[in-house]
Design an enzyme around this catalytic site. Structure first.
Site, mmCIF file in Angstrom:
data_model
loop_
_atom_site.group_PDB
_atom_site.id
_atom_site.type_symbol
_atom_site.label_atom_id
_atom_site.label_comp_id
_atom_site.label_asym_id
_atom_site.label_seq_id
_atom_site.Cartn_x
_atom_site.Cartn_y
_atom_site.Cartn_z
ATOM 1 N N SER A 117 -2.530 -0.745 -1.610
ATOM 2 C CA SER A 117 -2.629 -0.913 -2.859
ATOM 3 C C SER A 117 -3.395 -0.386 -3.897
ATOM 4 C CB SER A 117 -2.775 -2.679 -3.195
ATOM 5 O OG SER A 117 -2.518 -2.978 -4.324
ATOM 6 N N HIS B 28 -15.326 -3.846 -3.647
ATOM 7 C CA HIS B 28 -15.668 -4.968 -3.456
ATOM 8 C C HIS B 28 -17.018 -5.059 -2.746
ATOM 9 C CE1 HIS B 28 -15.648 -9.328 -2.861
ATOM 10 N NE2 HIS B 28 -15.096 -9.276 -1.577
#
Length: 339
Positions: free
Chosen positions: A27, A108
């Protein structure tokens, strides 16, 4: 207020002459790679040999190499594979090829903050975290807009990490939406908390319990799905567009009154706050990270069992049937939402 940056604050030229390896083509990976390519950057995608995404990346006009080849080729390595496999891939296929002055990037902070990855001291460590899914990062970019991003610098070995981070954010379109400065710790802990307490854990449990309550009271499952699940998107679109005030303006006064008298009955303030603080404490002190790491080492038995259980829940079964038979999509105008 946290520092905010926009296109005028970013110099895409800081990436001139830099070779950027995007590790992963899921993604986020496909969006970062394609957006950077369209921004004129020198990009390749790093994948494992035999990856099902290899052909798709090549067909999109991207250079593709194995992960180790990409790491050896690049000056900047952005790791965009799943959290649970990052440490192993880093140790085996990226770390051996890092050189002084290279840049290691993440979207992240999990593996850096919880020290599953410990980079050498002579490389920059930066996070650019788009606050939206990859398909949105791509679609907004192609439409001339961008998904806002978070920027964090964990290690500035070169003295240029901040500027490189801003340039990368501009390259993927994030500076069009705004780039907010944070830290790896704050991003990691708030992201995990938001997912668990609200966005995924909390919302899914609310929808599931609401669906079950209506069905057990004798109402049609299809009605229960519409009222407790389908309309969630319409409400969230309103909040995303103009806050809770806009949502309340757009719904009926009856619905707004119900919000005030019943919300705290469903989620008692003190009890819910205590539970949220307990969830946050588990994130802050590493208990959740330890459980997730152990879960992956032990074959994901709990994770896979819960996934199967959810897939078989009537809420999911009814929803799948309705979606096959109803015409709706992502172009719903939130201004038309009603209840």
């Amino acid at each position: 207020m946290a520092n905010m940056y926009y296109e005028k604050d970013c110099d895409l030229g800081k990436l001139d002459g830099k070779k950027i390896a995007i590790i992963g083509y899921g993604s986020q990976g496909h969006a970062h790679a394609l957006n950077l390519k369209d921004s004129g950057c020198d990009v390749c995608v790093g994948l494992r040999s035999g990856s099902r995404n290899w052909e798709a990346a090549e067909q999109a006009g991207l250079k593709v190499r194995t992960i180790s080849e990409a790491a050896q080729w690049s000056d900047i390595v952005m790791i965009l594979i799943n959290d649970e496999v990052q440490a192993e891939v880093y140790q085996q296929e990226i770390a051996p090829y890092l050189e002084a002055g290279n840049v290691l990037m993440f979207a992240h902070g999990f593996n850096i903050h919880f020290k599953q990855i410990v980079p050498p001291k002579d490389v920059d460590v930066i996070m650019i975290a788009p606050k939206g899914p990859g398909h949105t990062v791509r679609s907004l970019y192609t439409g001339g807009k961008g998904v806002p991003c978070l920027l964090a610098v964990e290690q500035d070995a070169t003295g240029k990490a901040h500027d490189i981070g801003l340039a990368y954010a501009a390259g993927i379109g994030g500076a069009r939406g705004g780039v907010m400065e944070t830290t790896f710790q704050d991003e990691t802990e708030t992201d995990l908390f938001g997912e668990q307490a609200i966005l995924c854990g909390g919302v899914v449990e609310l929808m599931k319990l609401g669906f079950e309550t209506l069905v057990e009271a004798g109402y049609a499952p299809e009605n229960a799905y519409f009222e407790c699940i389908h309309e969630m998107k319409l409400i969230i679109d309103l909040i995303n567009k103009g806050g809770v005030a806009m949502m309340n303006y757009s719904i009926s006064d009856t619905a707004e009154y119900g919000e005030y008298v019943s919300g705290s009955r469903i989620l008692p303030y003190e009890e819910t706050k205590r539970n949220m603080k307990a969830v946050l404490a588990d994130i802050q002190d590493g208990v959740f990270a330890g459980k997730w790491i152990a879960e992956n080492k032990n074959g994901r038995t709990f994770f896979n069992a819960k996934r199967r259980q959810l897939a078989n829940h009537p809420m999911e079964v009814v929803g799948a049937e309705l979606r096959r038979n109803m015409l709706w999509g992502d172009d719903v105008d939130p201004d038309t939402a009603s209840n």
